[in-house]
Design an enzyme around this catalytic site. Structure first.
Site: not given
Ligand code: HSE
Length: 446
Positions: A320, A122, A222, A149
């Site tokens: 994840g 992203k 995002k 995203v």
């Molecule tokens: N670090 C991000 C989150 C991972 O916690 O949403 C997914 O983009």
């Protein structure tokens, strides 16, 4: 569970004729997740895509690192840019991360050679998406980023394809799994911020630099991408106001609950009636009865308002290995099916910036918490500041602290502008009876 026989057929006649050789850069949480999906659902994916995916080459920071998948049989490249080799690879999958550096060098090299490029990155798309889209369109390659995203949620496809007939005027959502996990743990189990963050890291949700999660930068990447998809602007991080959740205390989480709210880190992007873009990231008070307020743990959810579809909300796991690999694989299947087209909703040459709403111009309701000395005249000082700046209070509560002779004043306001609110907060801060920096949160209408 019974599998669909049509999707798992294996007669020779049904074997896919086409082969796509993947070059995978990055074999961490998501990279290994992708190999696991291919291994477990390879037959089903081949049947649905009409194509067999093989591994042409791989690269990662550390070849020797212990992984749950065996990578010894794959061709190894020390330098990520070497993956952009049409003799070995048909599509490059970039799972390294980082807006610049090796990820960007690889994107430029692959797209420059006409190799399609699938990424979960992203930061790179938010900063360099317009440049990379132009490059892809020039060389006839495809650039896809569903996994960038909201992890496993197909929001890119939803905005680009499912809602393509609509004028969208607003999107808001929980776009960071780590942040939502932390806020949920603090609210539901009384976990400290630090412990909740450590658990999110252990579960593989957090960014390599978790400050991106908790300071709102990841959400901003995002929302910048969604803005581009929905409003036809080049993605940009310029002039995007960002506040994270580092300063959200258990005190505010508890008061929010008392007032009928939940605190959520939101990415918000909307077009005003005058056609100005209001794009921002901050922790927000959301009415507890709203569906968005009930999205918990590492889940993400995004609501988009289209002029014909109305409000459309989509929820799922936003971080994840499994959810992110699922989104990467969805892009690869779409490529195999020949579904290419513009990178964003418009050809890169047609992306155009919109005028921005000045942050002071924005209007809304606010929550403010003050810690003040419990003495005569304090309330009058507070009321004067509100009166002088023309801000009207909707609710005002005083709560005594057990530990010292200060009290909390918690108020919510009627609709006012950000600039008036900023003046009020400055006036509050100047009062000697106000003992710490006021805490202000926006009440977001959903
Ligand atoms: N670090 C991000 C989150 C991972 O916690 O949403 C997914 O983009």
């Amino acid at each position: 569970m019974t599998e669909n026989v049509l999707d798992t057929r294996s007669e020779d006649d049904d074997k896919p004729k086409k082969q796509i050789r993947l070059g995978i850069a990055g074999l961490g949480t998501v990279g290994c997740g992708l190999l696991a999906v291919l291994k477990k659902n390879g037959d089903l994916i081949a049947n649905r895509s009409g194509c067999e995916f093989t591994i042409g080459a791989v690269t990662a920071r550390d070849r020797q690192r212990k992984r749950e998948v065996d990578i010894s049989a794959y061709h190894w490249c020390d330098n990520p840019v070497d993956l952009a080799d049409p003799d070995k690879v048909d599509v490059v999958v970039e799972l390294i991360g980082g807006s610049d550096g090796p990820a960007l060098a690889l994107a430029r090299a692959a797209l420059g050679k006409g190799l399609s490029f699938v990424t979960a990155n992203k930061a790179m798309i938010a900063h360099h998406g317009a440049e990379l889209a132009s490059l892809a369109e020039r060389t006839g390659a495809s650039l896809r980023f569903e996994a960038a995203v909201a992890g496993g949620i197909p929001i890119v496809k939803t905005i680009k394809e499912g809602l393509a007939a609509n004028r969208i005027d607003r999107m808001h959502g929980i776009l960071n799994g780590t942040g939502n996990y932390i806020l949920t743990m603090m609210e539901e189990t009384g976990e400290s911020f630090e412990n909740a963050l450590a658990k999110a890291q252990a579960l593989g949700y957090a960014e390599a630099d978790p400050s991106f999660d908790i300071d709102g930068v990841d959400t901003a990447h995002k929302i910048a991408i969604l803005t581009s998809l929905a409003f036809g602007t080049p993605p940009t991080m310029d002039d995007l106001p960002i506040e994270g959740i580092r300063n959200i205390s258990d005190i505010d989480i508890a008061y929010a609950k008392d007032l009928g709210f939940r605190i959520k880190l939101l990415g918000i992007s909307r077009l005003t009636k005058e056609g100005k873009l209001d794009q921002r990231v901050h922790a927000s008070m959301v009415e507890a009865s709203e569906a968005l307020a009930k999205v918990s743990g590492a889940s993400n959810a995004i609501e988009a308002h289209g002029d014909f579809v109305g409000p459309c909300m989509i929820e799922g796991l936003g971080a994840g290995a499994g959810p992110t690999a699922s989104a990467v694989m969805a892009d690869l299947i779409e490529l195999a099916r020949g579904n290419t087209g513009s990178t964003f909703s418009l050809p890169a040459s047609k992306l155009a910036p919109l005028p921005l709403l000045e942050s002071g111009e924005r209007t809304g309701e606010f929550y403010v918490r003050l810690r003040v000395s419990d003495k005569t005249g304090v309330m009058a000082d507070i009321a004067s500041a509100l009166r002088d700046e023309g801000v009207s209070v909707e609710r005002l509560i005083q709560r005594t602290r057990a530990s010292d002779d200060s009290v909390h004043l918690i108020m919510t306001t009627h609709k006012t502008s950000e600039s008036r609110m900023a003046c009020v907060l400055e006036r509050f801060s100047d009062l000697s009876s106000v003992l710490e920096k006021p805490c202000m949160l926006r009440i977001e209408p959903i």
